[in-house]
Every structure is written in structure tokens, then in C-alpha cells.
Design an enzyme around this catalytic site. Structure first.
Site, mmCIF file in Angstrom:
data_model
loop_
_atom_site.group_PDB
_atom_site.id
_atom_site.type_symbol
_atom_site.label_atom_id
_atom_site.label_comp_id
_atom_site.label_asym_id
_atom_site.label_seq_id
_atom_site.Cartn_x
_atom_site.Cartn_y
_atom_site.Cartn_z
ATOM 1 N N ASP A 11 14.904 -19.117 18.784
ATOM 2 C CA ASP A 11 13.531 -19.552 18.516
ATOM 3 C C ASP A 11 12.631 -18.316 18.564
ATOM 4 O O ASP A 11 12.653 -17.555 19.540
ATOM 5 C CB ASP A 11 13.107 -20.569 19.593
ATOM 6 C CG ASP A 11 11.770 -21.209 19.267
ATOM 7 O OD1 ASP A 11 11.737 -22.436 19.119
ATOM 8 O OD2 ASP A 11 10.764 -20.495 19.169
ATOM 9 N N MET A 12 11.880 -18.109 17.487
ATOM 10 C CA MET A 12 11.015 -16.932 17.425
ATOM 11 C C MET A 12 9.869 -17.078 18.429
ATOM 12 O O MET A 12 9.412 -18.188 18.693
ATOM 13 C CB MET A 12 10.437 -16.773 16.009
ATOM 14 C CG MET A 12 11.484 -16.625 14.915
ATOM 15 S SD MET A 12 12.562 -15.203 15.157
ATOM 16 C CE MET A 12 11.400 -13.843 15.019
ATOM 17 N N ASP A 106 10.895 -21.751 12.671
ATOM 18 C CA ASP A 106 11.241 -20.570 13.477
ATOM 19 C C ASP A 106 12.409 -20.810 14.425
ATOM 20 O O ASP A 106 12.565 -20.104 15.416
ATOM 21 C CB ASP A 106 10.014 -20.079 14.260
ATOM 22 C CG ASP A 106 9.759 -20.849 15.532
ATOM 23 O OD1 ASP A 106 10.072 -22.049 15.567
ATOM 24 O OD2 ASP A 106 9.265 -20.237 16.495
ATOM 25 N N GLU A 107 13.240 -21.785 14.104
ATOM 26 C CA GLU A 107 14.254 -22.196 15.076
ATOM 27 C C GLU A 107 15.554 -22.572 14.368
ATOM 28 O O GLU A 107 15.518 -23.212 13.316
ATOM 29 C CB GLU A 107 13.649 -23.424 15.758
ATOM 30 C CG GLU A 107 14.313 -23.979 16.917
ATOM 31 C CD GLU A 107 13.652 -25.325 17.276
ATOM 32 O OE1 GLU A 107 14.235 -25.994 18.113
ATOM 33 O OE2 GLU A 107 12.609 -25.702 16.716
HETATM 34 P P1 TTP Z 1 7.032 -23.021 18.249
HETATM 35 O O1 TTP Z 1 8.368 -22.338 18.222
HETATM 36 O O2 TTP Z 1 6.915 -24.318 18.966
HETATM 37 O O3 TTP Z 1 5.940 -22.055 18.907
HETATM 38 P P2 TTP Z 1 5.791 -20.499 18.792
HETATM 39 O O4 TTP Z 1 6.894 -19.857 18.033
HETATM 40 O O5 TTP Z 1 4.413 -20.189 18.284
HETATM 41 O O6 TTP Z 1 5.817 -20.050 20.313
HETATM 42 P P3 TTP Z 1 7.095 -19.986 21.300
HETATM 43 O O7 TTP Z 1 7.192 -18.552 21.709
HETATM 44 O O8 TTP Z 1 6.724 -20.866 22.449
HETATM 45 O O9 TTP Z 1 8.284 -20.471 20.547
HETATM 46 O O10 TTP Z 1 6.513 -23.242 16.771
HETATM 47 C C1 TTP Z 1 6.783 -22.336 15.719
HETATM 48 C C2 TTP Z 1 5.571 -22.220 14.807
HETATM 49 O O11 TTP Z 1 5.242 -23.505 14.295
HETATM 50 C C3 TTP Z 1 4.321 -21.715 15.516
HETATM 51 O O12 TTP Z 1 4.251 -20.293 15.524
HETATM 52 C C4 TTP Z 1 3.235 -22.348 14.715
HETATM 53 C C5 TTP Z 1 3.826 -23.622 14.177
HETATM 54 N N1 TTP Z 1 3.321 -24.772 14.961
HETATM 55 C C6 TTP Z 1 2.212 -25.476 14.474
HETATM 56 O O13 TTP Z 1 1.692 -25.159 13.399
HETATM 57 N N2 TTP Z 1 1.723 -26.515 15.213
HETATM 58 C C7 TTP Z 1 2.270 -26.887 16.416
HETATM 59 O O14 TTP Z 1 1.775 -27.841 17.064
HETATM 60 C C8 TTP Z 1 3.415 -26.150 16.902
HETATM 61 C C9 TTP Z 1 4.061 -26.520 18.215
HETATM 62 C C10 TTP Z 1 3.896 -25.115 16.132
HETATM 63 MG MG MG Z 2 8.876 -20.345 18.481
#
Ligand code: TTP
Ligand code: MG
Length: 383
Positions: A11-12, A106-107
Site C-alpha cells: 500500500d503506497m 494504491d494497493e
Molecule cells: P489510502 O491508501 O487509504 O490512503 P493513503 O495512501 O493516502 O495513505 P496511507 O499512507 O494511510 O495508505 O488511499 C489511497 C488514495 O486513495 C489516497 O492517497 C487518496 C485516495 N482516497 C480518497 O480519495 N478518498 C478517501 O476517502 C481515501 C481513504 C482515499
Molecule cells: Mg495508501
């Protein structure tokens, strides 16, 4: 006996925000929020780890984020650009295993069970992926490796950002026992509170209770957790399917229910249909969501008898559902948010006796043209 698998979950870190910080040195080491402007009524999509220290998080209204951290920088998202980077990152992962299943922008899960002969060990694979992504994209990610999907996902989250956690089969039992119950995906806040009420904080507290007691208090779902059936749930393909796709908009001002709004809803259905066709998917269910000026949210959905991508039928049905909701629930309230969803989605190739209808062919052509010109030059017109 079934062979033990090793699953890697990647996960990014702060994905959209990290790309913006990478591209613009002025944003580095600063609290930044990617999402709507704080003067609008929209939300934060994500924020940098510097912003998280102020309590800001995804889906928080941008105005609240601003009040928590007045110096935070707000940036409009560049979704198309982030998607391109996502594609490049996930195609790089194909080098490490043929079984890569992306589950969001991102996962991804990667089955690395058979890959050890090509690398030194599982830890080396994880570390190499992290280094490759850092070198080629100047971005960090977090990785978890475990003998099942659920634990791999939990592991990738434990040491974020730039985290790496490996749980070997020998350490699984100890890892589960000492796990905080809050870390188990899918258990909501209310249930956590109730579990805490019975003295359950760690998984070992959960296992110390009688299964009959747990079922009576919490329902049948506790069984799979209690008997650890999640350890066998490693079929990446099933989970990689998107079961629903949705889109929603919060308006700058509460708006009246009128023909312009109906056209807007048709536009949303159109855009979702294009997304579905682009991925070669079909849906069997549609739904609509409305939030009124009092923040009350209402939803209505419908299932069809067949999988389809007939955008014109979908449009009409979504509009019908919307009108019903308005009649039944909204009365004279204005509208703050509208959302449209397609659910019960499958790959077109998985449908027996699938016939390409002319709407599908039309949508495919539009997607091709829009892709060729790298924009949405063909849009839906108003009726
Ligand atoms: P996530 O992997 O949930 O969050 P993240 O990568 O920003 O942070 P983390 O380090 O905790 O993994 O989500 C990936 C992307 O998806 C995030 O960068 C932006 C988008 N996103 C939204 O647009 N709305 C949301 O409610 C969430 C949770 C994510
Ligand atoms: Mg992420």
C-alpha cells in the site's frame, strides 16, 4: 494438507499527497491536503503525514482540516495523473510474481509463494520491491508479508509510512494472539466498544471467551474469526473483483430538485457506465444516494435480472429511483449530495451467453476515442 502460501500486501504511503510533495519541493515536509478547497463544502481525499499530526484524515471536510491546521496547503487532485503513476507502479510489480492483484489505486496483493528460488527469501522480495519503487518513482510504500491475505494487509499497515513487516508461519499464532482487536478489518467502532465492554482488547482476550457466549453477544460472524478460517482465505482473484463502483458529488450550495439535477444524475450514470465498459465489466444492480440539507442520507437500489451495461436503461432506472426517494423521504428539502452506484459487478468474460448490445459497443468506441485524445472529448449531451 494444503500448502502454506505467502501473500505480500503493498500500500503506497499517503499516495496522492506524496506524489504532490515529490513533484513540488515547496510542499515537502509540510502539512498538505489533496482534495477540495477549505472554502467549499468538499472533503480531503488524503493528506501528508505532516498534516496527519494535526488530526487531519481522508474524508474529513476540508473546512475542518483548515481549522485544525490553518497553515495546511490545499491542492486540487490530479486523479488522471495519479492513475497513470499507479499503473506504472503496478506493472513493475509483475516482475516479482505473475500473480499481482490490484485492489485499489494504491494497493495490491501479490502471491509470492513460489518466488523464493528466484530471490534469497521472502524478506528480500519485500525489500527489493520497496527499493525499486523508491528508485524508479521516488515514492515510499508499506509492505506486509504473511501466510494469509488478512494478516498481510494488517501487517502492511502496522509500521506506516515506509513500513515493512514479515510474519512467518512460525510466528502467526503469536502475532494473532497479541493483535489489537481494532486492527481487524471490518470491525466497526460500535462493535469495538462492545467488545471492550466485555474486557476484549486483544485477540487473546477474544479467544479466551467461550464461542457460544461470543455468538450470542455478537452474532454468527465471530465464528470465522474464532476458528481462524481467514488463514485459508488466499484466493486473490475473487477479492480483486470490484463488487461495486460509485461516484458522488457534494454541491457548493444546497440545490432544488429540478430538471438540471436530473440531467446531472444522468451524466453521473453515463460516466460510471464508461468506467464499467473500460474495464470490461457489467452490472446487475444500480443505486442512488441523496443527502438533504439536514444531513439526512437516504438510499435506494434495484437489481436487474441480467448483467448489463445498457446505459440508457440504467439512466432511466436511476432517475426513477431518485424520484421515488424524493417523493417518499425528501418532501421539500433541498439537496446537498447526490451519489450513484453500480453493484453486483462481474467481468464480461465470466458471463455465460453474454451478448454485446449496441450500447456497449457505443460506449467502447467513446472510450477508445477519449483515450486516443487523452481527454473526455466526447461527453453526454443534454436531452
Ligand atoms: P489510502 O491508501 O487509504 O490512503 P493513503 O495512501 O493516502 O495513505 P496511507 O499512507 O494511510 O495508505 O488511499 C489511497 C488514495 O486513495 C489516497 O492517497 C487518496 C485516495 N482516497 C480518497 O480519495 N478518498 C478517501 O476517502 C481515501 C481513504 C482515499
Ligand atoms: Mg495508501
Amino acid at each position: 494438507m494444503k500448502k502454506i502460501k505467502y501473500i505480500l500486501h503493498i500500500d503506497m504511503d499517503a499516495f496522492f499527497a506524496s506524489i504532490e510533495q515529490r513533484d513540488n519541493p515547496n510542499y515537502r515536509n509540510k502539512p498538505i491536503c489533496v482534495g477540495s478547497s477549505p472554502s467549499s463544502r468538499g472533503v480531503v481525499s488524503t493528506c501528508s503525514y505532516e498534516a496527519r499530526r494535526y488530526g487531519i484524515h481522508s474524508a474529513m471536510p476540508s473546512s475542518i482540516a483548515k481549522s485544525l491546521c490553518p497553515e495546511a496547503i490545499f491542492i486540487k487532485p490530479r486523479i488522471r495523473y495519479y492513475s497513470q503513476i499507479s499503473k506504472q507502479i503496478f506493472s513493475l510489480l509483475g516482475k516479482f510474481s505473475p500473480e499481482v492483484f490490484q485492489v485499489s489505486i494504491d494497493e495490491a496483493y501479490i502471491d509470492i509463494t513460489g518466488m523464493v528460488p528466484y530471490y534469497k527469501d521472502y524478506t528480500t522480495i519485500g525489500k527489493m520491491i520497496k527499493e525499486d519503487i523508491k528508485r524508479k518513482f521516488d515514492l515510499t510504500c508499506s509492505i506486509g508479508i504473511a501466510p494469509c491475505k488478512m494478516l498481510a494487509k494488517i501487517a502492511s499497515d502496522l509500521k506506516k509510512p515506509d513500513g515493512f513487516v514479515f510474519i512467518s508461519k512460525e510466528n502467526v499464532e503469536e502475532f494473532i494472539e497479541s493483535l489489537d482487536i481494532k486492527k481487524i478489518p471490518g470491525i466497526g467502532k460500535k462493535t469495538i466498544e462492545k467488545l471492550n465492554k466485555y474486557g476484549i482488547y486483544k485477540m487473546r482476550d477474544f479467544y479466551s471467551k467461550d464461542i457460544g457466549f461470543l455468538k450470542e453477544k455478537f452474532g454468527n460472524w465471530v465464528e470465522s474469526l474464532y476458528f481462524k478460517t481467514f488463514l485459508k482465505e488466499n484466493n486473490l482473484k475473487n477479492e480483486s473483483k470490484s463488487h461495486s463502483i460509485s461516484t458522488e458529488s457534494t454541491f457548493d450550495h444546497d440545490i432544488e430538485i429540478n430538471e438540471t439535477l436530473i440531467e446531472y444524475i444522468r451524466q453521473m450514470v453515463w460516466e460510471l457506465s464508461l468506467r464499467l465498459t473500460d474495464k470490461d465489466l457489467k452490472a446487475k444492480g444500480i443505486g442512488v444516494k441523496v443527502r438533504d440539507s439536514n444531513f439526512k442520507t437516504y438510499q435506494k437500489q434495484k437489481s436487474f435480472s441480467q448483467y448489463s451495461i445498457n446505459v440508457f436503461d440504467f439512466e432511466d432506472e436511476v432517475v426513477k429511483l431518485f424520484k421515488k426517494l424524493c417523493e417518499m423521504k425528501l418532501k421539500k428539502e433541498k439537496i446537498r449530495l447526490i451519489g450513484v452506484k453500480f453493484f453486483d459487478i462481474v467481468k464480461t468474460e465470466d458471463i455465460l451467453f453474454n451478448k454485446n448490445n449496441k450500447e456497449e459497443i457505443l460506449l467502447k468506441k467513446i472510450n477508445e476515442i477519449n483515450k486516443k485524445y487523452n481527454s473526455s472529448i466526447i461527453k453526454k449531451g443534454f436531452r
